[in-house]
Design an enzyme around this catalytic site. Structure first.
Site, PDB file in Angstrom:
ATOM      1  N   HIS A  99       0.824  -1.222   0.000  1.00 54.64           N
ATOM      2  CA  HIS A  99       0.000   0.000   0.000  1.00 54.64           C
ATOM      3  C   HIS A  99       0.854   1.267   0.000  1.00 54.64           C
ATOM      4  O   HIS A  99       0.674   2.130  -0.866  1.00 54.64           O
ATOM      5  CB  HIS A  99      -0.970  -0.006   1.184  1.00 54.64           C
ATOM      6  CG  HIS A  99      -1.595   1.324   1.465  1.00 54.64           C
ATOM      7  ND1 HIS A  99      -2.486   1.926   0.602  1.00 54.64           N
ATOM      8  CD2 HIS A  99      -1.435   2.183   2.510  1.00 54.64           C
ATOM      9  CE1 HIS A  99      -2.853   3.109   1.106  1.00 54.64           C
ATOM     10  NE2 HIS A  99      -2.224   3.278   2.259  1.00 54.64           N
TER      11      HIS A  99
ATOM     12  N   HIS B 197       4.179   6.660   5.712  1.00 52.17           N
ATOM     13  CA  HIS B 197       3.040   7.388   6.275  1.00 52.17           C
ATOM     14  C   HIS B 197       2.239   6.612   7.319  1.00 52.17           C
ATOM     15  O   HIS B 197       1.460   7.204   8.071  1.00 52.17           O
ATOM     16  CB  HIS B 197       2.110   7.889   5.152  1.00 52.17           C
ATOM     17  CG  HIS B 197       1.229   6.837   4.549  1.00 52.17           C
ATOM     18  ND1 HIS B 197       1.607   6.085   3.462  1.00 52.17           N
ATOM     19  CD2 HIS B 197      -0.012   6.427   4.863  1.00 52.17           C
ATOM     20  CE1 HIS B 197       0.636   5.256   3.130  1.00 52.17           C
ATOM     21  NE2 HIS B 197      -0.366   5.446   3.975  1.00 52.17           N
TER      22      HIS B 197
ATOM     23  N   GLU C 205       1.714   5.097  13.157  1.00 53.21           N
ATOM     24  CA  GLU C 205       0.377   4.755  13.648  1.00 53.21           C
ATOM     25  C   GLU C 205       0.173   3.259  13.831  1.00 53.21           C
ATOM     26  O   GLU C 205      -0.456   2.829  14.793  1.00 53.21           O
ATOM     27  CB  GLU C 205      -0.653   5.292  12.660  1.00 53.21           C
ATOM     28  CG  GLU C 205      -2.077   5.126  13.108  1.00 53.21           C
ATOM     29  CD  GLU C 205      -3.021   5.795  12.139  1.00 53.21           C
ATOM     30  OE1 GLU C 205      -4.182   5.382  12.097  1.00 53.21           O
ATOM     31  OE2 GLU C 205      -2.599   6.714  11.428  1.00 53.21           O
ATOM     32  N   ASP C 206       0.723   2.478  12.913  1.00 54.11           N
ATOM     33  CA  ASP C 206       0.401   1.051  12.886  1.00 54.11           C
ATOM     34  C   ASP C 206       1.537   0.137  13.312  1.00 54.11           C
ATOM     35  O   ASP C 206       1.392  -1.080  13.273  1.00 54.11           O
ATOM     36  CB  ASP C 206      -0.030   0.644  11.461  1.00 54.11           C
ATOM     37  CG  ASP C 206      -1.318   1.335  11.055  1.00 54.11           C
ATOM     38  OD1 ASP C 206      -2.062   1.721  11.960  1.00 54.11           O
ATOM     39  OD2 ASP C 206      -1.560   1.480   9.855  1.00 54.11           O
TER      40      ASP C 206
ATOM     41  N   ASP D  87      -2.832   8.600  -0.630  1.00 55.60           N
ATOM     42  CA  ASP D  87      -3.228   7.542   0.306  1.00 55.60           C
ATOM     43  C   ASP D  87      -4.709   7.214   0.149  1.00 55.60           C
ATOM     44  O   ASP D  87      -5.109   6.051   0.001  1.00 55.60           O
ATOM     45  CB  ASP D  87      -2.913   8.016   1.728  1.00 55.60           C
ATOM     46  CG  ASP D  87      -3.384   7.045   2.800  1.00 55.60           C
ATOM     47  OD1 ASP D  87      -3.322   5.830   2.566  1.00 55.60           O
ATOM     48  OD2 ASP D  87      -3.808   7.519   3.880  1.00 55.60           O
TER      49      ASP D  87
ATOM     50  N   ASP E  55     -24.867  17.809 -22.759  1.00 52.31           N
ATOM     51  CA  ASP E  55     -23.447  18.123 -22.895  1.00 52.31           C
ATOM     52  C   ASP E  55     -22.589  16.983 -22.355  1.00 52.31           C
ATOM     53  O   ASP E  55     -21.639  17.188 -21.613  1.00 52.31           O
ATOM     54  CB  ASP E  55     -23.106  19.442 -22.200  1.00 52.31           C
ATOM     55  CG  ASP E  55     -23.469  19.429 -20.726  1.00 52.31           C
ATOM     56  OD1 ASP E  55     -24.221  18.537 -20.316  1.00 52.31           O
ATOM     57  OD2 ASP E  55     -22.985  20.314 -19.991  1.00 52.31           O
TER      58      ASP E  55
END
Length: 746
Positions: A76, A100, A104-105, A167, A287
């Site tokens: 990812h 990134h 956090e993970d 992301d 259109d």
């Protein structure tokens, strides 16, 4: 969790067999090598050591983590970096993309990132990282704080949002393995938050793809219908566009105007928006086809438009000059629509190469590899609106109110007006003189008593139009009115008025609450002066207040009774005849299904008086919020109600409510159906609703005389069990031949 890990943590529809560690390592190495090779082909002289270091660190910390599709998680961040390579972003962006999610993970620390990559990369990674380690009351609170954090980081370094867009784009491309609930939640957030920000920053290309992916997941039937009908006419449309492209090239080159021409079909989301806005079917979207002309100079842009208008008939009202008056996001282009012999109409956009680059990439165009931070000065004024937005929201404490206001501000179009001195002021569409006054200065807004527009006195709720000259009349000592909240449009005006009203009403609530408590104390023979400071602080804390004034305010708002507070302060003198909401939540069992038939209740409480707001009339299944009124109980509104943000300027009055047990009660809902005028339509509607066991309380049909096409409006009131039932019925009605739209009326 970050958006990527949040996506992977949502339950997958299928459970893929995980790869072995060796296979996972090979997959990630192959993906990174492709990314590296692509970057080398674009920038052969670039030093890739920081990128290699970032990949090694991210791979190490993400080892053993998988996405919902079974792929190693590290793929990812690699894909996110790949999107940024396609945009030719600088090394800080690419390094941030690979890193990134590590804060956090994983167990990676900020100190390690700082030591290896420096403060700038660390700041970007922290800006992209969502709030993850703090306990929040609800998912909405967490989302609000994460968005607030992201906006603040964007102000410091715009690359934060550029990485965040990449992301989110990769996440929304890969929603297929997630549950339907998660798909809808992520797509909704993308459409409400990320797409409007991308629009404001001029990033048209990435915004368009996010919109179409979000639309596909939010309205799968409408998306499939539009795509299918576009396929049906694809060959004819492509032949027409190729013919027009050839003719345009020949005509403009004959005039000596250097050009390149692009032809395209309107995007599914754009088609759907137009259908909804104009209440028409896809067959009446004339259109669908568009031609883009890119030339070398502004002079030739106007020359090209002149040639087209001399050859084909321009459509009245469809000519827009965004070159002379660029949009706030710096978008520049000439727009026109023309009709060729035979009645076929198509849209034309004319711009220079530089305008095209800015229209596609927006603010990202100034953060490209070769330009680095040279774009900083150019982007400052482009995100003035963002700086203002962050400033306006600093005083807003309620997460639901914050998100509601953010969504409103992001999705509004703009209007340009002038001060008497000739200063151009940009406001949101529908803005009023009060919004203009606050845009000039907070003191001007607070003391506003009237306004002149183009030399004439107008009401304060007058909606300003492009080109209006606005003069504000002020009076010293005047204060803003709570009634202004009903019509102001800008975040700054709303925030300043709410802040003033909240402070004023809070002062009044504190005074009222103090009097209530003192009166009850005298009646019970209790001397408040003899109660210890420690006892007062303990009781204050028990009611969730940080100081005594906060508790007085809650008494003044009617959230608690003076007697129940006094019973806590002086239990020996006052019997506890009443229970606080918190006590009931802790001690009182849920209502007996055999004896209670409540529709809505305060969360955990069985006997608090509630009533549904007439403005939105929420039905079971809708997200709801409670608002403590004075003397009438708890008003319950749908979270999507347009009045919620006006009510929630006093967070002390907000209270959690929930739908009670399943009820057999049915709820009246008003629907309006926009449809073609044809025989047998009403009979078809009534037959469909009868088959679904839906009772029709009233039904009325009439022709829509304001519509250019022959259309009819059917207003009906039906009874539904809950939101799921309503969604099913509206979905069936939308599929009836000739139906253009079905709307719920409030």
């Amino acid at each position: 969790m970050s958006s990527s890990s949040e996506v992977t943590d949502t339950g997958a529809v299928t459970t893929p067999i995980p790869l072995s560690p060796e296979e996972a390592s090979q997959v990630s190495d192959d993906a990174y090598q492709k990314l590296r090779e692509k970057l080398v082909s674009l920038r052969p002289d670039e030093d890739l050591d920081p990128l290699d270091q970032a990949y090694a660190l991210a791979k190490k910390y993400h080892e053993g983590q998988n996405r919902a599709n079974g792929q190693p998680y590290i793929t990812h961040p690699i894909e996110v970096a790949g999107i940024l390579v396609e945009q030719n972003m600088d090394m800080i962006c690419l390094t941030t993309a690979l890193l990134h999610d590590v804060l956090e993970d994983t167990e990676c620390t900020a100190d390690e990132l700082r030591r290896t990559f420096g403060d700038r990369v660390l700041a970007c990674v922290e800006g992209v990282t969502k709030i993850g380690k703090i306990k929040f009351y609800s998912r909405e609170d967490r989302q609000a704080e994460s968005v607030r954090k992201m906006l603040l980081a964007m102000v410091t370094d715009i690359r934060v949002i550029i990485v965040k867009f990449a992301d989110r784009l990769h996440n929304i491309r890969t929603l297929g393995n997630l549950s339907r609930e998660k798909q809808v939640r992520i797509a909704q957030e993308t459409l409400e938050i990320y797409c409007p920000i991308a629009h404001r920053l001029g990033m048209g290309k990435i915004r368009a793809e996010m919109e179409d992916h979000a639309f596909r997941h939010l309205e799968p039937e409408a998306f499939a219908d539009i795509v299918e009908k576009a396929k049906t006419n694809r060959r004819a449309n492509e032949e027409f566009l190729q013919q027009i492209k050839t003719e345009v090239e020949e005509k403009l080159k004959a005039e000596g105007i250097p050009i390149r021409v692009e032809a395209r079909l309107k995007r599914p989301y754009s088609i759907w928006q137009k259908m909804k806005r104009q209440k028409i079917s896809i067959d009446q979207v004339y259109d669908l086809l568009a031609v883009r002309i890119i030339t070398d100079s502004v002079k030739n842009c106007y020359a090209a438009m002149g040639v087209l208008h001399s050859e084909w008939s321009p459509i009245f009202g469809r000519i827009k000059d965004f070159i002379a008056l660029p949009r706030p996001n710096l978008y520049q282009s000439l727009h026109t629509s023309v009709m060729v012999p035979g009645g076929q109409m198509f849209e034309v956009q004319i711009r220079t190469e530089e305008m095209h680059r800015i229209a596609e990439d927006g603010i990202a165009a100034h953060w490209k590899y070769k330009e680095g931070r040279k774009g900083q000065n150019q982007e400052d004024h482009r995100i003035t609106w963002l700086r203002q937005l962050v400033e306006w929201q600093r005083e807003m404490r309620d997460p639901a109110g914050f998100m509601s206001t953010i969504r409103l501000d992001l999705q509004q179009e703009d209007v340009f007006v002038f001060s008497p001195q000739g200063r151009v002021i940009m406001l949101t569409h529908g803005a009023t003189p009060v919004d203009f006054a606050y845009a000039i200065h907070s003191d001007v807004g607070n003391t506003c008593v009237g306004a002149k527009v183009n030399g004439r006195i107008v009401p304060l709720k007058y909606q300003l139009q492009n080109g209006d000259i606005v003069e504000i009349l002020t009076q010293s000592g005047h204060k803003p009115s709570k009634d202004w909240l009903a019509f102001v449009k800008t975040g700054k005006a709303r925030s300043k008025i709410k802040h003033f009203v909240s402070e004023t009403e809070r002062v009044q609530a504190v005074e009222i609450g103090q009097k209530y408590l003192e009166t009850e104390a005298r009646r019970s023979g209790v001397s408040l002066s003899r109660i210890s400071k420690a006892q007062i602080e303990a009781v204050t804390s028990e009611y969730g207040a940080s100081k005594l004034e906060d508790l007085y305010a809650q008494l003044g708002y009617g959230r608690y009774s003076a007697r129940q507070v006094l019973a806590k302060l002086a239990p020996m003198h006052v019997p506890a005849e009443e229970k606080s909401i918190e006590e009931q939540q802790r001690k009182e069992p849920p209502p007996d299904p055999q004896t209670k038939d409540l529709v809505i209740r305060v969360k955990g409480v069985g006997d608090t008086m509630t009533f549904r707001g007439k403005c939105c009339n929420p039905i079971p299944g809708e997200k709801i919020v409670g608002y403590v009124t004075r003397g009438r109980g708890v008003a319950v509104h749908a979270l999507s109600c347009k009045n919620v943000q006006n009510l929630m300027y006093e967070p002390e009055r907000k209270i959690e409510v929930e739908w009670a047990r399943s009820t057999k009660e049915e709820f009246e809902v008003k629907l309006q159906i926009i449809t073609d005028d044809r025989p047998g339509l009403l009979a078809q509607f009534t037959s469909i609703l009868a088959e679904e066991n839906c009772n029709i309380r009233s039904l009325e049909a009439h022709l829509d005389h304001k519509s250019i096409e022959q259309s009819a409006i059917v207003d009906m009131t039906i009874e539904v069990r809950d939101k799921k039932h309503l969604d099913k019925l509206t979905g069936i009605l939308r599929r009836v031949s000739g139906v253009r739209d079905v709307n719920r009326l409030h």
